[in-house]
Motif scaffolding. Structure first.
Motif, PDB file in Angstrom:
ATOM      1  N   PHE A   1      94.649  60.787 -37.713  1.00 28.10           N
ATOM      2  CA  PHE A   1      93.348  59.742 -37.932  1.00 28.10           C
ATOM      3  C   PHE A   1      93.842  58.409 -37.736  1.00 28.10           C
ATOM      4  O   PHE A   1      94.968  58.325 -38.284  1.00 28.10           O
ATOM      5  CB  PHE A   1      92.562  60.170 -39.249  1.00 28.10           C
ATOM      6  N   ARG A   2      93.032  57.751 -37.481  1.00 28.46           N
ATOM      7  CA  ARG A   2      93.454  56.073 -37.513  1.00 28.46           C
ATOM      8  C   ARG A   2      92.400  55.145 -37.992  1.00 28.46           C
ATOM      9  O   ARG A   2      91.012  55.765 -37.734  1.00 28.46           O
ATOM     10  CB  ARG A   2      93.833  55.674 -35.960  1.00 28.46           C
ATOM     11  N   GLN A   3      92.463  54.196 -38.440  1.00 20.30           N
ATOM     12  CA  GLN A   3      91.544  53.184 -38.860  1.00 20.30           C
ATOM     13  C   GLN A   3      92.034  51.776 -38.734  1.00 20.30           C
ATOM     14  O   GLN A   3      93.148  51.232 -38.829  1.00 20.30           O
ATOM     15  CB  GLN A   3      91.298  53.248 -40.366  1.00 20.30           C
ATOM     16  N   ALA A   4      91.302  51.276 -37.801  1.00 20.19           N
ATOM     17  CA  ALA A   4      91.383  49.719 -37.342  1.00 20.19           C
ATOM     18  C   ALA A   4      90.699  48.801 -38.286  1.00 20.19           C
ATOM     19  O   ALA A   4      89.937  49.430 -38.866  1.00 20.19           O
ATOM     20  CB  ALA A   4      90.801  49.496 -35.908  1.00 20.19           C
ATOM     21  N   PRO A   5      91.227  47.555 -38.505  1.00 25.37           N
ATOM     22  CA  PRO A   5      90.677  46.798 -39.362  1.00 25.37           C
ATOM     23  C   PRO A   5      89.006  46.644 -39.063  1.00 25.37           C
ATOM     24  O   PRO A   5      88.449  46.348 -38.068  1.00 25.37           O
ATOM     25  CB  PRO A   5      91.164  45.434 -38.971  1.00 25.37           C
ATOM     26  N   GLY A   6      88.132  46.867 -40.048  1.00 22.69           N
ATOM     27  CA  GLY A   6      86.683  46.845 -40.270  1.00 22.69           C
ATOM     28  C   GLY A   6      86.059  47.782 -39.547  1.00 22.69           C
ATOM     29  O   GLY A   6      84.678  47.922 -39.441  1.00 22.69           O
ATOM     30  N   LYS A   7      86.914  48.877 -39.150  1.00 21.05           N
ATOM     31  CA  LYS A   7      86.083  50.197 -38.680  1.00 21.05           C
ATOM     32  C   LYS A   7      86.335  51.236 -39.436  1.00 21.05           C
ATOM     33  O   LYS A   7      87.180  51.356 -40.481  1.00 21.05           O
ATOM     34  CB  LYS A   7      86.863  50.351 -37.146  1.00 21.05           C
ATOM     35  N   GLU A   8      85.669  52.256 -39.409  1.00 21.96           N
ATOM     36  CA  GLU A   8      85.629  53.578 -40.147  1.00 21.96           C
ATOM     37  C   GLU A   8      87.089  54.426 -39.473  1.00 21.96           C
ATOM     38  O   GLU A   8      87.456  54.211 -38.381  1.00 21.96           O
ATOM     39  CB  GLU A   8      84.458  54.274 -39.867  1.00 21.96           C
ATOM     40  N   ARG A   9      87.486  55.306 -40.498  1.00 21.38           N
ATOM     41  CA  ARG A   9      88.596  56.139 -40.165  1.00 21.38           C
ATOM     42  C   ARG A   9      88.099  56.915 -38.887  1.00 21.38           C
ATOM     43  O   ARG A   9      86.978  57.630 -39.023  1.00 21.38           O
ATOM     44  CB  ARG A   9      89.241  56.651 -41.101  1.00 21.38           C
ATOM     45  N   GLU A  10      88.728  57.156 -37.864  1.00 21.65           N
ATOM     46  CA  GLU A  10      88.484  58.063 -36.781  1.00 21.65           C
ATOM     47  C   GLU A  10      89.463  59.057 -36.440  1.00 21.65           C
ATOM     48  O   GLU A  10      90.703  58.869 -36.612  1.00 21.65           O
ATOM     49  CB  GLU A  10      87.991  57.165 -35.507  1.00 21.65           C
ATOM     50  N   PHE A  11      88.856  60.396 -35.859  1.00 18.49           N
ATOM     51  CA  PHE A  11      89.902  61.529 -35.433  1.00 18.49           C
ATOM     52  C   PHE A  11      90.666  61.056 -34.159  1.00 18.49           C
ATOM     53  O   PHE A  11      90.098  60.446 -33.418  1.00 18.49           O
ATOM     54  CB  PHE A  11      88.888  62.415 -35.407  1.00 18.49           C
ATOM     55  N   ALA A  12      91.780  61.515 -34.347  1.00 17.83           N
ATOM     56  CA  ALA A  12      92.670  61.368 -33.038  1.00 17.83           C
ATOM     57  C   ALA A  12      93.147  62.771 -32.508  1.00 17.83           C
ATOM     58  O   ALA A  12      92.987  62.754 -31.295  1.00 17.83           O
ATOM     59  CB  ALA A  12      93.932  60.506 -33.251  1.00 17.83           C
ATOM     60  N   ALA A  13      93.810  63.361 -33.426  1.00 17.71           N
ATOM     61  CA  ALA A  13      94.169  64.714 -32.881  1.00 17.71           C
ATOM     62  C   ALA A  13      94.296  65.803 -34.006  1.00 17.71           C
ATOM     63  O   ALA A  13      94.471  65.292 -35.016  1.00 17.71           O
ATOM     64  CB  ALA A  13      95.533  64.484 -32.295  1.00 17.71           C
ATOM     65  N   THR A  14      94.391  67.137 -33.655  1.00 19.93           N
ATOM     66  CA  THR A  14      94.579  67.949 -34.950  1.00 19.93           C
ATOM     67  C   THR A  14      95.454  69.171 -34.143  1.00 19.93           C
ATOM     68  O   THR A  14      95.522  69.575 -33.002  1.00 19.93           O
ATOM     69  CB  THR A  14      93.255  68.363 -35.525  1.00 19.93           C
ATOM     70  N   ILE A  15      95.973  69.962 -34.910  1.00 18.52           N
ATOM     71  CA  ILE A  15      96.936  71.116 -34.586  1.00 18.52           C
ATOM     72  C   ILE A  15      96.583  72.308 -35.434  1.00 18.52           C
ATOM     73  O   ILE A  15      96.506  72.143 -36.610  1.00 18.52           O
ATOM     74  CB  ILE A  15      98.237  70.866 -34.260  1.00 18.52           C
ATOM     75  N   SER A  16      96.665  73.503 -35.170  1.00 15.09           N
ATOM     76  CA  SER A  16      96.533  74.576 -35.979  1.00 15.09           C
ATOM     77  C   SER A  16      97.821  74.741 -36.802  1.00 15.09           C
ATOM     78  O   SER A  16      98.914  74.351 -36.444  1.00 15.09           O
ATOM     79  CB  SER A  16      95.999  75.899 -35.319  1.00 15.09           C
ATOM     80  N   GLY A  17      97.834  75.761 -37.705  1.00 12.90           N
ATOM     81  CA  GLY A  17      98.920  76.235 -38.481  1.00 12.90           C
ATOM     82  C   GLY A  17     100.183  76.652 -37.466  1.00 12.90           C
ATOM     83  O   GLY A  17     101.357  76.233 -37.738  1.00 12.90           O
ATOM     84  N   SER A  18      99.697  77.416 -36.576  1.00 13.75           N
ATOM     85  CA  SER A  18     100.761  77.979 -35.650  1.00 13.75           C
ATOM     86  C   SER A  18     101.281  77.101 -34.629  1.00 13.75           C
ATOM     87  O   SER A  18     102.383  77.386 -34.060  1.00 13.75           O
ATOM     88  CB  SER A  18     100.026  79.222 -35.063  1.00 13.75           C
ATOM     89  N   GLY A  19     100.506  76.047 -34.411  1.00 16.17           N
ATOM     90  CA  GLY A  19     100.697  75.012 -33.192  1.00 16.17           C
ATOM     91  C   GLY A  19     100.016  75.491 -31.956  1.00 16.17           C
ATOM     92  O   GLY A  19     100.144  74.529 -30.995  1.00 16.17           O
ATOM     93  N   ARG A  20      99.307  76.459 -32.029  1.00 23.26           N
ATOM     94  CA  ARG A  20      99.150  77.074 -30.542  1.00 23.26           C
ATOM     95  C   ARG A  20      97.481  76.375 -30.127  1.00 23.26           C
ATOM     96  O   ARG A  20      97.286  76.523 -28.999  1.00 23.26           O
ATOM     97  CB  ARG A  20      98.738  78.570 -30.694  1.00 23.26           C
ATOM     98  N   THR A  21      96.865  75.908 -31.219  1.00 26.73           N
ATOM     99  CA  THR A  21      95.530  75.043 -30.795  1.00 26.73           C
ATOM    100  C   THR A  21      95.593  73.634 -31.349  1.00 26.73           C
ATOM    101  O   THR A  21      96.108  73.121 -32.194  1.00 26.73           O
ATOM    102  CB  THR A  21      94.532  75.805 -31.654  1.00 26.73           C
ATOM    103  N   THR A  22      95.218  72.760 -30.074  1.00 27.49           N
ATOM    104  CA  THR A  22      95.113  71.361 -30.360  1.00 27.49           C
ATOM    105  C   THR A  22      93.910  71.009 -29.881  1.00 27.49           C
ATOM    106  O   THR A  22      93.608  71.430 -28.947  1.00 27.49           O
ATOM    107  CB  THR A  22      96.274  70.757 -29.746  1.00 27.49           C
ATOM    108  N   TYR A  23      93.489  69.813 -30.346  1.00 26.70           N
ATOM    109  CA  TYR A  23      92.256  69.144 -29.868  1.00 26.70           C
ATOM    110  C   TYR A  23      92.576  67.683 -30.235  1.00 26.70           C
ATOM    111  O   TYR A  23      93.266  67.141 -31.122  1.00 26.70           O
ATOM    112  CB  TYR A  23      91.041  69.389 -30.820  1.00 26.70           C
ATOM    113  N   TYR A  24      91.747  66.866 -29.231  1.00 24.59           N
ATOM    114  CA  TYR A  24      92.069  65.318 -29.139  1.00 24.59           C
ATOM    115  C   TYR A  24      91.013  64.497 -28.787  1.00 24.59           C
ATOM    116  O   TYR A  24      89.682  65.271 -28.377  1.00 24.59           O
ATOM    117  CB  TYR A  24      92.787  65.129 -28.003  1.00 24.59           C
ATOM    118  N   ALA A  25      90.514  63.643 -29.673  1.00 23.14           N
ATOM    119  CA  ALA A  25      89.524  62.683 -29.280  1.00 23.14           C
ATOM    120  C   ALA A  25      89.557  62.270 -27.575  1.00 23.14           C
ATOM    121  O   ALA A  25      90.511  62.195 -27.337  1.00 23.14           O
ATOM    122  CB  ALA A  25      89.727  61.307 -30.163  1.00 23.14           C
ATOM    123  N   ASP A  26      88.345  61.902 -27.189  1.00 25.47           N
ATOM    124  CA  ASP A  26      88.456  61.520 -25.787  1.00 25.47           C
ATOM    125  C   ASP A  26      89.216  60.309 -25.665  1.00 25.47           C
ATOM    126  O   ASP A  26      89.732  60.096 -24.460  1.00 25.47           O
ATOM    127  CB  ASP A  26      87.041  61.372 -25.297  1.00 25.47           C
TER     128      ASP A  26
END
Length: 123
Positions: free
Chosen positions: A37-62
């Motif tokens: 996740f990432r958080q810029a000054p004055g902004k809410e924390r936002e999702f960037a990317a995630t990965i499953s325990g096995s590493g086989r599944t990933t998702y990204y923010a647009d």
């Protein structure tokens, strides 16, 4: 209990690349999903990317899809975020987070957090 420590942030110019690392300790690394996740000054924390325990599944923010790649090395208890073609709008504190369940894009669903690492992209 899971402890997470991020590293790899820094100051770069637009178009450059950085690779963030997050080293984990504690319970079985392969049993939990990880997110960046990432958080810029004055902004809410936002999702960037995630990965499953096995590493086989990933998702990204647009906003990062096609430029960032999340990966994990379960032998090294480490998750990475390779960031290419960085833009000034990528400037933020980047956080690694863990949850003992499937991948998720919502920060409130993560149980453990690192202290963050600063990424600054100059134009």
């Amino acid at each position: 209990q899971v402890q997470l420590v991020e590293s790899g942030g820094g100051l770069v110019q637009a178009g450059a690349s950085l690779r963030l690392s997050c080293a984990a300790s504690g319970r079985s690394f392969g049993s939990y999903s990880l997110g960046w996740f990432r958080q810029a000054p004055g902004k809410e924390r936002e999702f960037a990317a995630t990965i499953s325990g096995s590493g086989r599944t990933t998702y990204y923010a647009d906003s990062v899809k096609g430029r960032f790649t999340i990966s994990r090395d379960n032998a090294k208890n480490t998750v990475y975020l390779q960031m290419n073609s960085l833009k000034p709008e990528d400037t933020a504190v980047y956080y690694c987070a863990a949850r003992f369940a499937g991948t998720d894009h919502s920060a409130r669903n993560y149980d453990y957090w690192g202290q963050g690492t600063q990424v600054t992209v100059s134009s």
